[in-house]
Design an enzyme around this catalytic site. Structure first.
Site, PDB file in Angstrom:
ATOM      1  N   ALA A 241       0.847  -1.413   0.204  1.00  0.00           N
ATOM      2  CA  ALA A 241      -0.055   0.141   0.000  1.00  0.00           C
ATOM      3  C   ALA A 241       0.826   1.111   0.079  1.00  0.00           C
ATOM      4  O   ALA A 241       2.144   1.367   0.054  1.00  0.00           O
ATOM      5  CB  ALA A 241      -1.149  -0.261   1.066  1.00  0.00           C
ATOM      6  N   HIS A 242       0.158   2.381  -0.091  1.00  0.00           N
ATOM      7  CA  HIS A 242       0.882   3.661  -0.311  1.00  0.00           C
ATOM      8  C   HIS A 242       1.662   4.001   1.042  1.00  0.00           C
ATOM      9  O   HIS A 242       1.545   3.551   2.174  1.00  0.00           O
ATOM     10  CB  HIS A 242       0.013   4.770  -0.320  1.00  0.00           C
ATOM     11  CG  HIS A 242      -1.046   4.777   0.746  1.00  0.00           C
ATOM     12  ND1 HIS A 242      -2.407   5.806   0.527  1.00  0.00           N
ATOM     13  CD2 HIS A 242      -1.181   4.399   1.922  1.00  0.00           C
ATOM     14  CE1 HIS A 242      -2.932   5.622   1.743  1.00  0.00           C
ATOM     15  NE2 HIS A 242      -2.502   4.820   2.601  1.00  0.00           N
ATOM     16  N   ASN A 243       2.835   4.678   0.774  1.00  0.00           N
ATOM     17  CA  ASN A 243       3.824   5.136   1.582  1.00  0.00           C
ATOM     18  C   ASN A 243       4.693   4.112   2.487  1.00  0.00           C
ATOM     19  O   ASN A 243       5.154   4.044   3.533  1.00  0.00           O
ATOM     20  CB  ASN A 243       3.105   6.206   2.589  1.00  0.00           C
ATOM     21  CG  ASN A 243       2.993   7.597   1.796  1.00  0.00           C
ATOM     22  OD1 ASN A 243       1.898   7.769   1.649  1.00  0.00           O
ATOM     23  ND2 ASN A 243       4.069   8.306   1.776  1.00  0.00           N
ATOM     24  N   SER A 261       1.822   3.089   4.985  1.00  0.00           N
ATOM     25  CA  SER A 261       2.565   3.656   6.062  1.00  0.00           C
ATOM     26  C   SER A 261       3.326   2.776   6.983  1.00  0.00           C
ATOM     27  O   SER A 261       4.051   3.190   7.954  1.00  0.00           O
ATOM     28  CB  SER A 261       1.955   4.735   6.716  1.00  0.00           C
ATOM     29  OG  SER A 261       1.380   5.829   5.920  1.00  0.00           O
TER      30      SER A 261
END
Length: 352
Positions: A241-243, A261
Site C-alpha cells: 500500500a501507499h507510503n 505507511s
C-alpha cells in the site's frame, strides 16, 4: 547456449577432471542428463545417478569421492549447488538479454530517451520524458507512463503497468501483470456516509536488484514515495500500500498484504498470506509465519513470530499444541465436574 566445459569451469572457478573440450548446450537434472547437458550433484541421495547419467559434465564438491567409474567429465567446485545456481543465472541472462531492437507497432513519447541495447516489443508504450537505461528489455503490452526512470539491465515482462513518475533501479525484474504506482487506498469519510477520494500525489521507488512477482501491485504514496529498497524480492499476488517502506534484502511471499505507511525492516522473511496493518514497524531480521496477522509494532530484531494476532514463535507452537488437545481437555473437565457432583451428593464433602 553453447560453451566448452573449460569455459564453464573458468566461470565457476572450478577444476576439470576429464575432457575440458566438450561442448555444453543445455542444463539438466542429473538423472535425466544426456550428451551436451551439464548437471550437478549436491545431495548424496542422488549419488547413484552420477554413475549412470549420460550428461557430458557434472558439477561436484571437492569432498566427493567416486565409488565407481564415471563417464561424465567432472567440474570440481567448493559448493556445487551454489555453482549450478550461478550457471542458471548466467543462462537466464543469456536468454533474457538476447533480444534487442524496437518492434512495431510500439510508441515512444516526446522527450523519451532509450538506452543502448534496448528491446522494445510490439504494442509497448513509453511515455513522455521517460528515461530508459541500457539493455532494458520491455516486453509486449507494457505501459510506462510519463517521467518514469528505468535503470540499466532491467526486464519488464508482458502486460506490466508502470505509472508516471515511478523510479526503477538497475537489474530489476517486473514480471507479467505487475502494477507499479497505482493510487493508494485513501478515502475520507463524509458526513452523509459517502467517501471522498484523497489525491495520491507521490510515486514509487524501486532500488537496484529488486524482483517483483506476477500480478503484484505497489501503490504510489499519498505524498512522498513508497520505497522498495535494494535487493528486495516480492512474490506473486502481493499488495503493497501507499507510503510503505520495505527494507533491503527482505523477501515477501505470495498473497501477503501490507497496509499503508508501515515500515518493514531489512532482511525480513514474510511467508504467504500474511496481513500487516498500517502505521507499524517490523524490525530487521523478523521472520513471519504463513497466514499471520501483524497488528502491532515488534521491537526486538531477529525474532520469529506467527499466529493471528502474531506472537513469538515458541509461544505460538506451545499454544497450538494445547489448542489441538482442547477436545480431550474439555472431556476431562466434564468428567471431573460430574465426579465432583457425585461426591457432593454422596456427602463426601462437609460444609465448614
Amino acid at each position: 547456449m553453447q560453451f566448452t566445459i573449460k569455459q564453464i569451469a573458468h566461470l565457476l572457478n572450478g577444476e576439470v577432471k576429464g575432457d575440458e573440450s566438450l561442448t555444453i548446450n543445455n542444463l539438466a537434472k542429473i538423472e535425466e542428463g544426456k550428451a551436451g547437458d551439464i548437471s550437478f550433484l549436491a545431495n548424496q541421495k542422488y549419488e547413484q545417478f552420477i554413475y549412470t547419467t549420460n550428461a557430458s559434465a557434472v558439477i561436484v564438491g571437492r569432498e566427493f569421492e567416486p565409488k565407481k567409474s564415471i563417464s561424465a567429465t567432472l567440474i570440481v567446485v567448493e559448493n556445487p549447488y551454489t555453482s549450478f545456481t550461478l550457471l542458471l543465472e548466467e543462462y537466464q541472462k543469456f536468454l533474457n538479454f538476447s533480444k534487442i531492437g524496437i518492434e512495431q507497432p510500439s510508441y515512444t513519447g516526446e522527450g523519451a530517451e532509450l538506452g543502448e541495447g534496448i528491446y522494445l516489443a510490439a504494442f509497448a508504450y513509453v511515455g513522455k520524458n521517460s528515461k530508459i537505461g541500457k539493455n532494458v528489455k520491455i516486453y509486449p503490452q507494457v505501459y510506462i507512463g510519463d517521467n518514469v526512470t528505468v535503470g540499466n539491465n532491467t526486464i519488464i515482462y508482458a502486460g506490466a503497468k508502470v505509472y508516471s513518475n515511478t523510479v526503477i533501479g538497475n537489474n530489476c525484474v517486473l514480471h507479467a501483470g505487475v502494477v507499479i504506482g497505482s493510487d493508494g487506498f485513501g478515502f475520507a469519510p463524509q458526513p452523509d456516509g459517502s467517501y471522498r477520494a484523497i489525491p495520491q500525489l507521490g510515486n514509487v521507488i524501486l532500488e537496484d536488484n529488486v524482483s517483483i512477482g506476477a500480478n503484484t501491485t505497489i501503490d504510489c504514496a499519498t505524498m512522498g514515495s513508497t520505497i522498495i529498497r535494494q535487493g528486495v524480492k516480492i512474490d506473486n499476488l502481493v499488495q503493497i500500500a501507499h507510503n510503505v517502506e520495505v527494507g533491503k534484502n527482505t523477501v515477501i511471499a505470495a498473497q501477503t498484504g501490507v497496509a499503508g505507511s508501515s515500515i518493514i525492516g531489512e532482511n525480513c522473511v514474510i511467508a504467504g498470506q500474511v496481513g500487516i496493518v498500517g502505521h507499524i514497524s517490523i524490525p530487521n531480521g523478523t521472520k513471519i509465519g504463513a497466514k499471520s496477522g501483524i497488528n502491532r509494532t515488534f521491537k526486538k530484531e531477529n525474532t520469529s513470530v506467527s499466529g493471528v494476532p502474531a506472537f513469538e514463535i515458541n509461544d505460538y507452537l506451545r499454544s497450538t499444541a494445547i489448542f489441538r488437545k482442547l477436545p480431550v481437555l474439555e472431556k476431562q473437565v466434564r468428567e471431573l465436574e460430574k465426579r465432583l457432583e457425585e461426591l457432593t451428593s454422596e456427602g463426601a464433602f462437609t460444609e465448614v
